[in-house]
Design a protein around this motif. Sequence first.
Motif, PDB file in Angstrom:
ATOM      1  N   SER A 266     -28.029  52.153-149.571  1.00  0.00           N
ATOM      2  CA  SER A 266     -27.771  50.881-148.898  1.00  0.00           C
ATOM      3  C   SER A 266     -27.888  51.025-147.389  1.00  0.00           C
ATOM      4  CB  SER A 266     -26.373  50.369-149.264  1.00  0.00           C
ATOM      5  OG  SER A 266     -25.399  51.291-148.839  1.00  0.00           O
ATOM      6  N   HIS A 267     -28.145  49.916-146.763  1.00  0.00           N
ATOM      7  CA  HIS A 267     -28.159  49.807-145.309  1.00  0.00           C
ATOM      8  C   HIS A 267     -27.163  48.717-144.954  1.00  0.00           C
ATOM      9  CE1 HIS A 267     -31.986  51.960-145.672  1.00  0.00           C
ATOM     10  NE2 HIS A 267     -31.840  52.256-144.398  1.00  0.00           N
ATOM     11  N   TRP A 268     -26.791  48.675-143.702  1.00  0.00           N
ATOM     12  CA  TRP A 268     -25.834  47.684-143.240  1.00  0.00           C
ATOM     13  C   TRP A 268     -26.450  46.858-142.125  1.00  0.00           C
ATOM     14  CZ3 TRP A 268     -21.113  47.022-145.548  1.00  0.00           C
ATOM     15  CH2 TRP A 268     -20.808  47.967-146.539  1.00  0.00           C
ATOM     16  N   GLN A 269     -26.220  45.558-142.194  1.00  0.00           N
ATOM     17  CA  GLN A 269     -26.811  44.628-141.245  1.00  0.00           C
ATOM     18  C   GLN A 269     -25.708  43.937-140.462  1.00  0.00           C
ATOM     19  OE1 GLN A 269     -28.579  40.757-142.591  1.00  0.00           O
ATOM     20  NE2 GLN A 269     -30.452  41.830-142.039  1.00  0.00           N
ATOM     21  N   VAL A 270     -25.850  43.946-139.146  1.00  0.00           N
ATOM     22  CA  VAL A 270     -24.944  43.215-138.276  1.00  0.00           C
ATOM     23  C   VAL A 270     -25.725  42.037-137.722  1.00  0.00           C
ATOM     24  CG1 VAL A 270     -23.541  43.293-136.187  1.00  0.00           C
ATOM     25  CG2 VAL A 270     -23.658  45.306-137.673  1.00  0.00           C
ATOM     26  N   ARG A 271     -25.217  40.849-137.977  1.00  0.00           N
ATOM     27  CA  ARG A 271     -25.864  39.622-137.503  1.00  0.00           C
ATOM     28  C   ARG A 271     -25.024  39.050-136.373  1.00  0.00           C
ATOM     29  NH1 ARG A 271     -29.664  36.208-139.387  1.00  0.00           N
ATOM     30  NH2 ARG A 271     -29.848  37.416-141.292  1.00  0.00           N
TER      31      ARG A 271
ATOM     32  N   THR B 285     -29.958  46.458-137.922  1.00  0.00           N
ATOM     33  CA  THR B 285     -29.734  47.162-139.183  1.00  0.00           C
ATOM     34  C   THR B 285     -29.348  48.608-138.910  1.00  0.00           C
ATOM     35  OG1 THR B 285     -31.362  45.736-140.253  1.00  0.00           O
ATOM     36  CG2 THR B 285     -30.782  47.756-141.402  1.00  0.00           C
ATOM     37  N   PHE B 286     -28.381  49.109-139.692  1.00  0.00           N
ATOM     38  CA  PHE B 286     -27.872  50.471-139.552  1.00  0.00           C
ATOM     39  C   PHE B 286     -27.948  51.192-140.887  1.00  0.00           C
ATOM     40  CE2 PHE B 286     -25.934  47.904-136.310  1.00  0.00           C
ATOM     41  CZ  PHE B 286     -26.013  48.709-135.180  1.00  0.00           C
ATOM     42  N   ARG B 287     -27.993  52.528-140.830  1.00  0.00           N
ATOM     43  CA  ARG B 287     -28.084  53.343-142.043  1.00  0.00           C
ATOM     44  C   ARG B 287     -26.738  53.549-142.718  1.00  0.00           C
ATOM     45  NH1 ARG B 287     -31.817  57.886-139.394  1.00  0.00           N
ATOM     46  NH2 ARG B 287     -30.425  57.329-137.718  1.00  0.00           N
ATOM     47  N   SER B 288     -25.653  53.350-141.983  1.00  0.00           N
ATOM     48  CA  SER B 288     -24.338  53.553-142.592  1.00  0.00           C
ATOM     49  C   SER B 288     -23.371  52.465-142.131  1.00  0.00           C
ATOM     50  CB  SER B 288     -23.779  54.921-142.230  1.00  0.00           C
ATOM     51  OG  SER B 288     -23.389  54.959-140.870  1.00  0.00           O
ATOM     52  N   GLU B 289     -22.332  52.289-142.927  1.00  0.00           N
ATOM     53  CA  GLU B 289     -21.299  51.320-142.578  1.00  0.00           C
ATOM     54  C   GLU B 289     -20.568  51.758-141.308  1.00  0.00           C
ATOM     55  OE1 GLU B 289     -17.359  49.132-144.485  1.00  0.00           O
ATOM     56  OE2 GLU B 289     -18.304  50.785-145.574  1.00  0.00           O
ATOM     57  N   ALA B 290     -20.354  53.072-141.169  1.00  0.00           N
ATOM     58  CA  ALA B 290     -19.653  53.592-139.989  1.00  0.00           C
ATOM     59  C   ALA B 290     -20.418  53.272-138.707  1.00  0.00           C
ATOM     60  CB  ALA B 290     -19.446  55.099-140.119  1.00  0.00           C
ATOM     61  N   GLU B 291     -21.749  53.433-138.717  1.00  0.00           N
ATOM     62  CA  GLU B 291     -22.555  53.104-137.537  1.00  0.00           C
ATOM     63  C   GLU B 291     -22.460  51.621-137.212  1.00  0.00           C
ATOM     64  OE1 GLU B 291     -26.469  54.350-138.652  1.00  0.00           O
ATOM     65  OE2 GLU B 291     -26.180  56.387-137.904  1.00  0.00           O
ATOM     66  N   ALA B 292     -22.524  50.787-138.239  1.00  0.00           N
ATOM     67  CA  ALA B 292     -22.461  49.336-138.038  1.00  0.00           C
ATOM     68  C   ALA B 292     -21.112  48.925-137.474  1.00  0.00           C
ATOM     69  CB  ALA B 292     -22.727  48.611-139.357  1.00  0.00           C
ATOM     70  N   ARG B 293     -20.043  49.488-138.018  1.00  0.00           N
ATOM     71  CA  ARG B 293     -18.700  49.143-137.530  1.00  0.00           C
ATOM     72  C   ARG B 293     -18.463  49.653-136.108  1.00  0.00           C
ATOM     73  NH1 ARG B 293     -15.744  46.459-141.077  1.00  0.00           N
ATOM     74  NH2 ARG B 293     -16.262  46.623-143.289  1.00  0.00           N
ATOM     75  N   ALA B 294     -19.000  50.815-135.778  1.00  0.00           N
ATOM     76  CA  ALA B 294     -18.877  51.333-134.409  1.00  0.00           C
ATOM     77  C   ALA B 294     -19.604  50.420-133.430  1.00  0.00           C
ATOM     78  CB  ALA B 294     -19.429  52.750-134.338  1.00  0.00           C
ATOM     79  N   PHE B 295     -20.779  49.917-133.822  1.00  0.00           N
ATOM     80  CA  PHE B 295     -21.541  48.983-132.995  1.00  0.00           C
ATOM     81  C   PHE B 295     -20.733  47.704-132.759  1.00  0.00           C
ATOM     82  CE2 PHE B 295     -24.521  45.371-132.814  1.00  0.00           C
ATOM     83  CZ  PHE B 295     -25.220  45.692-131.666  1.00  0.00           C
ATOM     84  N   ILE B 296     -20.144  47.182-133.829  1.00  0.00           N
ATOM     85  CA  ILE B 296     -19.346  45.954-133.715  1.00  0.00           C
ATOM     86  C   ILE B 296     -18.149  46.183-132.793  1.00  0.00           C
ATOM     87  CG2 ILE B 296     -17.821  44.382-134.979  1.00  0.00           C
ATOM     88  CD1 ILE B 296     -19.765  44.708-137.374  1.00  0.00           C
ATOM     89  N   GLN B 297     -17.481  47.322-132.942  1.00  0.00           N
ATOM     90  CA  GLN B 297     -16.323  47.623-132.103  1.00  0.00           C
ATOM     91  C   GLN B 297     -16.715  47.701-130.631  1.00  0.00           C
ATOM     92  OE1 GLN B 297     -14.383  51.313-133.029  1.00  0.00           O
ATOM     93  NE2 GLN B 297     -12.543  50.754-131.910  1.00  0.00           N
ATOM     94  N   THR B 298     -17.829  48.375-130.341  1.00  0.00           N
ATOM     95  CA  THR B 298     -18.301  48.471-128.957  1.00  0.00           C
ATOM     96  C   THR B 298     -18.664  47.093-128.414  1.00  0.00           C
ATOM     97  OG1 THR B 298     -19.149  50.700-129.335  1.00  0.00           O
ATOM     98  CG2 THR B 298     -20.056  49.499-127.456  1.00  0.00           C
ATOM     99  N   LEU B 299     -19.372  46.306-129.202  1.00  0.00           N
ATOM    100  CA  LEU B 299     -19.768  44.967-128.781  1.00  0.00           C
ATOM    101  C   LEU B 299     -18.550  44.099-128.495  1.00  0.00           C
ATOM    102  CD1 LEU B 299     -21.998  42.846-128.368  1.00  0.00           C
ATOM    103  CD2 LEU B 299     -21.820  42.347-130.799  1.00  0.00           C
ATOM    104  N   GLU B 300     -17.576  44.107-129.401  1.00  0.00           N
ATOM    105  CA  GLU B 300     -16.389  43.278-129.209  1.00  0.00           C
ATOM    106  C   GLU B 300     -15.594  43.704-127.982  1.00  0.00           C
ATOM    107  OE1 GLU B 300     -14.552  43.517-133.084  1.00  0.00           O
ATOM    108  OE2 GLU B 300     -15.490  41.631-133.704  1.00  0.00           O
ATOM    109  N   SER B 301     -15.499  45.002-127.724  1.00  0.00           N
ATOM    110  CA  SER B 301     -14.760  45.443-126.539  1.00  0.00           C
ATOM    111  C   SER B 301     -15.494  45.048-125.258  1.00  0.00           C
ATOM    112  CB  SER B 301     -14.493  46.949-126.583  1.00  0.00           C
ATOM    113  OG  SER B 301     -15.684  47.670-126.491  1.00  0.00           O
TER     114      SER B 301
END
Length: 59
Positions: free
Chosen positions: A14-19, A26-42
């Motif tokens: 599976s891949h993970w998509q942040v919209r 698109t990210f290869r792992s859920e951890a990468e996607a969640r880290a991206f979201i955390q950085t963006l939100e901060s």
Amino acid sequence: MKIVLTELAREHGSHWQVRLDQHVVTFRSEAEARAFIQTLESRLAAPHRLPYRQQRVAQ
């Protein structure tokens, strides 16, 4: 800004998509996607200064 995390089923795992509204990343792992979201939100929550508008002096 609306941020949505979605798992995409792929043939080789599976891949993970942040919209972000209409933009998709698109990210290869859920951890990468969640880290991206955390950085963006901060960054979105951080204080921002408006740019200083320089006035030109007539010569």
